[in-house]
Scaffold this active site. Structure first.
Site, short mmCIF file in Angstrom:
data_model
loop_
_atom_site.label_atom_id
_atom_site.label_comp_id
_atom_site.label_asym_id
_atom_site.label_seq_id
_atom_site.Cartn_x
_atom_site.Cartn_y
_atom_site.Cartn_z
N TYR A 234 -14.52 1.39 9.08
CA TYR A 234 -13.12 1.72 9.31
C TYR A 234 -12.87 2.15 10.75
O TYR A 234 -12.10 1.51 11.47
CB TYR A 234 -12.72 2.83 8.33
CG TYR A 234 -11.26 3.17 8.32
CD1 TYR A 234 -10.31 2.25 7.88
CD2 TYR A 234 -10.81 4.42 8.75
CE1 TYR A 234 -8.96 2.57 7.86
CE2 TYR A 234 -9.47 4.75 8.73
CZ TYR A 234 -8.54 3.83 8.29
OH TYR A 234 -7.21 4.15 8.27
N GLY B 189 0.83 -1.21 0.00
CA GLY B 189 0.00 0.00 0.00
C GLY B 189 0.85 1.26 0.00
O GLY B 189 2.09 1.20 -0.08
N ASP C 23 -4.34 -12.79 2.15
CA ASP C 23 -5.35 -11.97 2.83
C ASP C 23 -5.26 -12.28 4.33
O ASP C 23 -5.60 -13.39 4.75
CB ASP C 23 -6.73 -12.34 2.28
CG ASP C 23 -7.83 -11.49 2.88
OD1 ASP C 23 -7.65 -10.97 4.01
OD2 ASP C 23 -8.88 -11.34 2.22
N ILE D 183 -3.25 -17.90 6.77
CA ILE D 183 -2.17 -17.99 7.76
C ILE D 183 -0.89 -17.51 7.08
O ILE D 183 -0.61 -17.87 5.94
CB ILE D 183 -1.99 -19.46 8.20
CG1 ILE D 183 -3.29 -20.00 8.82
CG2 ILE D 183 -0.80 -19.62 9.14
CD1 ILE D 183 -3.62 -19.48 10.18
N ARG E 205 -8.76 10.65 -2.05
CA ARG E 205 -8.47 11.56 -0.93
C ARG E 205 -8.17 12.97 -1.42
O ARG E 205 -7.93 13.22 -2.59
CB ARG E 205 -7.37 10.99 -0.06
CG ARG E 205 -8.02 10.11 0.98
CD ARG E 205 -7.06 9.49 1.91
NE ARG E 205 -6.34 8.41 1.28
CZ ARG E 205 -5.67 7.50 1.96
NH1 ARG E 205 -5.63 7.55 3.26
NH2 ARG E 205 -5.04 6.55 1.33
N THR F 248 -2.09 11.64 5.68
CA THR F 248 -0.74 11.57 5.14
C THR F 248 -0.83 11.60 3.62
O THR F 248 -1.81 11.10 3.04
CB THR F 248 -0.07 10.27 5.64
OG1 THR F 248 -0.05 10.31 7.06
CG2 THR F 248 1.34 10.11 5.12
N THR G 152 -6.26 -2.74 -2.48
CA THR G 152 -5.98 -1.31 -2.70
C THR G 152 -4.49 -1.05 -2.87
O THR G 152 -4.11 0.00 -3.37
CB THR G 152 -6.54 -0.42 -1.56
OG1 THR G 152 -6.00 -0.87 -0.31
CG2 THR G 152 -8.06 -0.48 -1.51
N GLY G 153 -3.66 -1.98 -2.47
CA GLY G 153 -2.22 -1.86 -2.74
C GLY G 153 -1.91 -2.31 -4.15
O GLY G 153 -2.79 -2.78 -4.87
#
Ligand code: UDP
Length: 320
Positions: free
Chosen positions: A151, A16, A62, A67, A192, A181, A41-42
């Site tokens: 979130y 990401g 994921d 694991i 964003r 950021t 999203t990365g």
């Protein structure tokens, strides 16, 4: 730095925006880095410079389901969650699970390996804050069923679970609450405010100001943020501590739009769109604790960081 060589770090969410800059820093420090990401999203592009570097490995996993097949880990960084409002509202279930089940799995890995664990939490833990600036001691003003709750509330749960593991299993956990950021590698379509305004300005599209633009944010440049993450993980004796990381330089969204228009020399108009539901009115970190215990504070003002970010998006557009 020498003592960190051959130590092994897992960076969940390492492909990401922030995670990939963190992987860069850890490789520079001489750590072995296992970058884990499910790439929702990365992107591989963010870590393209690290493939083939000694000590770097990528696992397409994921964390809320899979694991991580590692038995020797010294440091675990949990940065795996969509973080832009647009992204987490597109992936509400994935977001809630990355921060709940994903945090559980990473804490279990920390317990099994004895690794130190750092959770990337968020300024959104404060919701629409009723006090400003926000100190770590503030409990927040959060809606548990609104559009941002997948979130905010899952990050708050991740904090709770981390503290349970601290107390119950004596793990060395640390938490950072990251404030807005920006910088290179934030996706142009991320939604964003900084990436939107710059890309709108560069393409001549209207700059979309939500509401009246009087809401404030405090913007931290990526290299400053990652330097704070480094201190929060590697400073000895901070077990169980929680830190705000962000730049206290506060700006209204409308002023930011005008600043970006000026810096890009764009002719784009400003357009006012309906306000977003539950959009926090103000946000500004109190970083006195980070200053005191991490000896950290941001070095890059917006006057430097914004032009660098504009140059990055200009170069991207040229290379397309
Ligand atoms: N914003 C805006 N126009 C945009 C994108 C964002 O006015 O095109 C505003 C948004 O309403 C919020 C602030 O900018 O008040 C920061 O939004 P962002 O999505 O960057 O992050 P947030 O702090 O809300 O998580």
């Amino acid at each position: 730095m020498g003592s960190s060589s051959h130590r092994q770090a897992v960076v969940a969410g390492g492909a990401g925006f922030i995670g990939s800059h963190l992987c860069d820093l850890l490789i520079r420090k001489g750590l072995q880095v296992i970058c884990v990401d499910n790439l929702i999203t990365g992107s591989r592009q963010n870590i393209a410079g690290l493939f083939g570097r000694p000590g770097f490995r990528f696992l397409n996993l994921d964390i809320s389901r899979d694991i991580i097949p590692e038995s020797s880990v010294d440091y675990i960084f949990h940065f795996a969650s969509p973080a832009s409002p647009l992204d987490y509202q597109n992936y509400p279930e994935e977001t809630a699970l990355a921060n709940s089940l994903g945090t559980l799995r990473l804490l279990q890995l920390a317990r099994a390996t004895g690794a130190r664990f750092l959770l990337a939490s968020t300024s959104e833990a404060y919701g629409d804050p009723l006090q400003s600036p926000q100190a770590e001691t503030y409990w927040g003003n959060v809606n548990s069923f609104g559009p941002r709750s997948c979130y905010d509330e899952s990050k708050r749960f991740a904090e709770t679970l981390s503290y349970i593991y601290l107390h119950k299993y004596d793990l060395d956990i640390r938490i950072i609450r990251i404030f807005n950021t920006y910088g290179p590698r934030m996706r142009a379509s991320d939604g964003r405010v900084v990436s939107n305004f710059i890309n709108q300005a560069l393409t001549g599209a209207p700059l979309t100001v939500y509401g009246r633009g009087s809401q404030t944010r405090s913007l931290c440049y990526i290299s400053d943020l990652v330097a704070g993450v480094d201190r929060a993980m590697f400073t000895p004796g901070l077990r169980g501590e929680i830190f705000n990381l962000g730049n206290p330089e506060e700006t209204a969204v409308l002023d930011l739009a005008k600043k970006i228009k000026g810096l890009t020399g764009s002719e784009s108009p400003l357009v006012f769109k309906p306000p977003l539901p539950d959009d926090p009115h103000q946000r500004r970190p109190d970083i006195s604790k980070a200053r005191r215990l991490l000896h950290w504070q941001p070095q890059i003002p917006a006057a430097v960081g914004l032009p660098r970010t504009i140059a990055h998006y200009r170069n991207l557009a040229k290379s397309r």
